[in-house]
Enzyme design. Structure first.
Site, PDB file in Angstrom:
ATOM      1  N   HIS A  56     -44.734   7.803   5.395  1.00 28.25           N
ATOM      2  CA  HIS A  56     -44.959   9.069   4.699  1.00 28.25           C
ATOM      3  C   HIS A  56     -43.737   9.960   4.906  1.00 28.25           C
ATOM      4  CE1 HIS A  56     -49.256   8.158   4.146  1.00 28.25           C
ATOM      5  NE2 HIS A  56     -49.256   7.713   5.401  1.00 28.25           N
TER       6      HIS A  56
ATOM      7  N   MET B  11     -52.690  14.594   0.801  1.00 29.58           N
ATOM      8  CA  MET B  11     -51.493  14.971   1.564  1.00 29.58           C
ATOM      9  C   MET B  11     -50.817  16.222   1.002  1.00 29.58           C
ATOM     10  SD  MET B  11     -49.850  11.416   2.849  1.00 29.58           S
ATOM     11  CE  MET B  11     -49.193  12.218   4.291  1.00 29.58           C
TER      12      MET B  11
ATOM     13  N   HIS C 164     -50.247   9.469  -2.850  1.00 31.28           N
ATOM     14  CA  HIS C 164     -50.240  10.142  -1.543  1.00 31.28           C
ATOM     15  C   HIS C 164     -50.847  11.540  -1.660  1.00 31.28           C
ATOM     16  CE1 HIS C 164     -47.761   7.442   1.143  1.00 31.28           C
ATOM     17  NE2 HIS C 164     -47.715   6.829  -0.035  1.00 31.28           N
TER      18      HIS C 164
ATOM     19  N   HIS D 104     -46.212  18.871   0.526  1.00 31.83           N
ATOM     20  CA  HIS D 104     -46.945  17.643   0.195  1.00 31.83           C
ATOM     21  C   HIS D 104     -46.126  16.428   0.569  1.00 31.83           C
ATOM     22  CE1 HIS D 104     -44.415  16.772  -3.367  1.00 31.83           C
ATOM     23  NE2 HIS D 104     -44.362  18.085  -3.504  1.00 31.83           N
ATOM     24  N   CYS D 105     -46.780  15.296   0.632  1.00 31.94           N
ATOM     25  CA  CYS D 105     -46.069  14.046   0.886  1.00 31.94           C
ATOM     26  C   CYS D 105     -45.379  13.647  -0.420  1.00 31.94           C
ATOM     27  CB  CYS D 105     -47.041  12.971   1.330  1.00 31.94           C
ATOM     28  SG  CYS D 105     -46.241  11.400   1.688  1.00 31.94           S
TER      29      CYS D 105
ATOM     30  N   ASP E  75     -42.367  17.074   1.632  1.00 30.79           N
ATOM     31  CA  ASP E  75     -41.555  17.920   0.753  1.00 30.79           C
ATOM     32  C   ASP E  75     -42.186  19.307   0.821  1.00 30.79           C
ATOM     33  OD1 ASP E  75     -40.811  19.514  -1.419  1.00 30.79           O
ATOM     34  OD2 ASP E  75     -40.989  17.916  -2.918  1.00 30.79           O
TER      35      ASP E  75
ATOM     36  N   HIS F   8     -61.268  31.580  -9.889  1.00 28.39           N
ATOM     37  CA  HIS F   8     -62.105  32.744 -10.172  1.00 28.39           C
ATOM     38  C   HIS F   8     -63.126  32.909  -9.053  1.00 28.39           C
ATOM     39  CE1 HIS F   8     -64.425  35.470 -12.815  1.00 28.39           C
ATOM     40  NE2 HIS F   8     -65.499  34.837 -12.388  1.00 28.39           N
TER      41      HIS F   8
ATOM     42  N   THR G 177     -59.324  36.017 -13.491  1.00 25.30           N
ATOM     43  CA  THR G 177     -59.112  34.593 -13.243  1.00 25.30           C
ATOM     44  C   THR G 177     -57.619  34.369 -13.169  1.00 25.30           C
ATOM     45  OG1 THR G 177     -61.090  34.018 -14.500  1.00 25.30           O
ATOM     46  CG2 THR G 177     -59.486  32.272 -14.220  1.00 25.30           C
TER      47      THR G 177
ATOM     48  N   GLU H 265     -52.379  43.208 -11.142  1.00 19.78           N
ATOM     49  CA  GLU H 265     -53.526  43.929 -10.612  1.00 19.78           C
ATOM     50  C   GLU H 265     -54.722  43.787 -11.533  1.00 19.78           C
ATOM     51  OE1 GLU H 265     -52.403  47.935  -9.646  1.00 19.78           O
ATOM     52  OE2 GLU H 265     -51.002  47.263  -8.112  1.00 19.78           O
TER      53      GLU H 265
ATOM     54  N   HIS I  52     -42.067  23.150  -0.436  1.00 22.87           N
ATOM     55  CA  HIS I  52     -41.485  23.973  -1.495  1.00 22.87           C
ATOM     56  C   HIS I  52     -40.794  25.219  -0.940  1.00 22.87           C
ATOM     57  CE1 HIS I  52     -44.401  22.068  -4.683  1.00 22.87           C
ATOM     58  NE2 HIS I  52     -43.589  21.189  -4.114  1.00 22.87           N
TER      59      HIS I  52
ATOM     60  N   HIS J 111     -62.735  27.924 -12.962  1.00 20.43           N
ATOM     61  CA  HIS J 111     -63.499  28.334 -14.144  1.00 20.43           C
ATOM     62  C   HIS J 111     -63.372  27.343 -15.301  1.00 20.43           C
ATOM     63  CE1 HIS J 111     -65.937  31.016 -16.509  1.00 20.43           C
ATOM     64  NE2 HIS J 111     -65.928  31.933 -15.569  1.00 20.43           N
TER      65      HIS J 111
HETATM   66 CU   LIG Z   1     -47.797  10.069   2.340  1.00 15.10          CU
END
Ligand SMILES: [Cu+2]
Length: 487
Positions: free
Chosen positions: A121, A175, A170, A161-162, A124, A267, A290, A286, A126, A316
């Site tokens: 594994h 993951m 994955h 995430h993987c 990553d 929502h 949803t 503001e 962000h 929703h």
């Molecule tokens: Cu993985």
């Protein structure tokens, strides 16, 4: 004229100089002009939490060297009652541990792959600026650890995430998680903070089909999830596991969407979001009903809870909520406020032309009774078969296909102690409807079931079907019993 013009020019220069001075000064005083330049003054181990909880706010803390320990664990868990699934997790939960940092932190990230795992594994994030968001540097085999470091340059709420091939698989196995980068000085304080993450799951069997369910690649490619859930399983945030707050408190939800495929129309039924950090960034919208949370994206949602009750968190895209699991709960306790929400004030019959009063006896006395008489003397098997049809046409919408009900809204008919204890009472419910509080298997519901306009025979058949399914006590109900039940 000329004199005035000259004066204005001087004045402008003066204003410009003032601005320059002020901005120079602010640069010097906090020494955090560009986030790449922020220096770290201490080092510490990051406190991590399992969902739905988050670590304490960074507050006024200065940027630091932060060590994060993350272990990949492949393990069997429960998708819903009776349905098992092998999840691949970051630190043993779906979503993985919540990581809380501030801008300028230098994170030393340790990714460990449990020796009992079967697959390699990576991760990553962000929030990382650099190739693969760290994936390139963290590819680990079972029984291996890799370390890399990054600096948090941009504030916001980010998905991790993987990213090991097949990436979709994955992620589909759970993951993913969230990493928060708070701005300098931290986010404004609130009373309650929670961590919620949506994900879609693809199993060989249909929704609710029992047993250990393997991942279904074909459904994943076709984007046809069997489950769409919050925090890794159906009901992860329901009943005893509901999020909680008191009336008058402010709540911040860190909501992510792991996907792998579906965009969430997030929502909360009965609440309006006072503020939404759209897509987890700086833009604040503001008064939102949803908010869209893309796959691989997130949002920070803030609202004040005013009146007590159970508020449902849903996607929703509403069949996902009531048929695939994308339903959670926020239970708010405290004082009622009738100005903000009154509850039912009046309940009465609406029958302007007297249609209801006339039609009901006519229908009962007429075709339905005639039909019932014609079909009398059925076997239990025939009753069950006919009852199933009625169930799927009438009861299913509220009590659900397997009689499991919907937490907070419709009580279960499956293994229902209320149903099994008293046949006459159950007949009464279907015949005359039910209002007010009812406790089923220890959970109290306070809603209303309208009287079902069914003939005595239809009620007998549908109840016989319900009693012979969903692990109930196999009672038989006859039209005579229904007829005799007056209240
Ligand atoms: Cu993985």
């Amino acid at each position: 004229m000329k004199k005035i013009f000259k004066f204005r020019r001087t004045y402008l220069w003066y204003v410009a100089a003032l601005f320059l001075g002020v901005s120079l000064q602010s640069c010097i005083s906090d020494a955090e002009g560009s986030t790449t330049e922020i220096s770290t003054v201490s080092s510490m181990k990051a406190q991590l939490t399992a969902p739905p909880f988050v670590p304490p706010p960074v507050g006024a803390r200065k940027a630091a060297k932060l060590t994060v320990d993350m272990e990949v664990i492949e393990k069997e868990g429960e998708m819903t009652d009776g349905v098992k699934y092998v999840y691949w997790t970051f630190n043993g939960t779906v979503p993985g541990s919540f990581i809380r940092t501030r801008v300028g932190d230098e994170v030393e990230f340790h990714l460990k792959n449990n020796p009992n795992n079967k697959l390699p594994h990576n991760i990553d994030m962000h929030a990382v600026t650099g190739p693969g968001g760290g994936a390139v540097s963290t590819f680990v085999a079972p029984g291996q650890e890799k370390v890399f470091s990054f600096k948090t340059l941009n504030p916001g709420l980010f998905v991790y995430h993987c990213a090991t091939a097949p990436v979709g698989m994955h992620i589909a196995n759970g993951m993913y998680g969230l990493i928060l980068v708070e701005p300098k000085g931290g986010l404004p304080p609130v009373d309650k903070e929670y961590y919620v993450m949506q994900g879609d799951f693809y199993t060989k069997g249909k929704y609710g089909e029992p047993g250990l369910q393997p991942f279904d690649m074909e459904k994943a490619i076709d984007e046809r999830p069997d489950y769409v859930v919050f925090n890794g399983k159906v009901g992860a945030l329901n009943d005893d596991n509901a999020l909680t707050a008191k009336a008058g408190e402010t709540v911040r939800l860190f909501v992510g969407n792991g996907g792998p495929n579906k965009v969430s129309s997030f929502h909360v039924i009965g609440e309006i979001f006072d503020k939404v950090h759209v897509e987890g960034g700086d833009l604040v919208n503001e008064n939102v009903q949803t908010t869209l949370i893309p796959s691989g994206g997130a949002a920070m949602i803030e609202f004040k809870v005013q009146v007590p009750g159970t508020y449902l968190l849903v996607d929703h895209s509403i069949f996902r909520a009531f048929n695939k699991g994308a339903l959670g709960m926020l239970k708010v306790s405290g004082e009622k406020n009738a100005k903000i929400y009154s509850g039912t004030q009046i309940e009465r019959t609406y029958d302007p032309d007297g249609t209801l009063a006339k039609a009901k006896p006519a229908v009962e006395a007429g075709e339905k009774l005639a039909e019932a008489a014609k079909k009398s003397g059925k076997s239990i098997e025939e009753q069950k078969e006919h009852g199933k049809k009625i169930f799927m046409q009438t009861c299913f919408a509220c009590h659900q296909a397997n009689g499991q009900g919907i937490p907070g809204a419709f009580p279960p008919l499956a293994k229902s102690d209320y149903l099994n204890k008293d046949i006459a009472r159950a007949i009464g419910v279907v015949k005359h409807g039910l209002n007010g509080e009812v406790t089923v298997n220890g959970t109290t519901f306070n809603s209303a079931m309208p009287a079902q306009s069914l003939s005595d025979e239809e009620i007998a058949d549908v109840l016989t079907y319900v009693y012979h399914n969903f692990e109930n006590n196999k009672s038989v109900v006859t039209p005579e019993m229904v007829k005799a039940q007056s209240k």
